[in-house]
Design a protein around this motif. Structure first.
Motif: not given
Length: 64
Positions: A49-62
């Motif tokens: 869960n922490e790895a998914l929180r730090l490096f989500p599978a879908v990139p964040r967009t601004k």
């Protein structure tokens, strides 16, 4: 999975805690099988869960 491996390599103390959890829940004489993996691994779940929180599978967009 690569994010989990990266974080465990970066923090060897956490890697040791995970190894201890797995060693406690799976007996040395028990083979690693699907049945063995059905047990609850709270620290492993937390690592994932922490790895998914730090490096989500879908990139964040601004958002602007």
């Amino acid at each position: 999975m690569s994010s989990v491996m990266f974080l465990l390599a970066k923090y060897p103390g956490k890697q040791e805690l995970l190894r201890q959890e797995i060693d406690q829940l799976i007996a040395p004489s028990e083979t690693l099988s699907y049945k063995a993996l059905q047990k609850s691994f709270p620290f492993l779940d937390g690592c994932i869960n922490e790895a998914l929180r730090l490096f989500p599978a879908v990139p964040r967009t601004k958002s602007e």
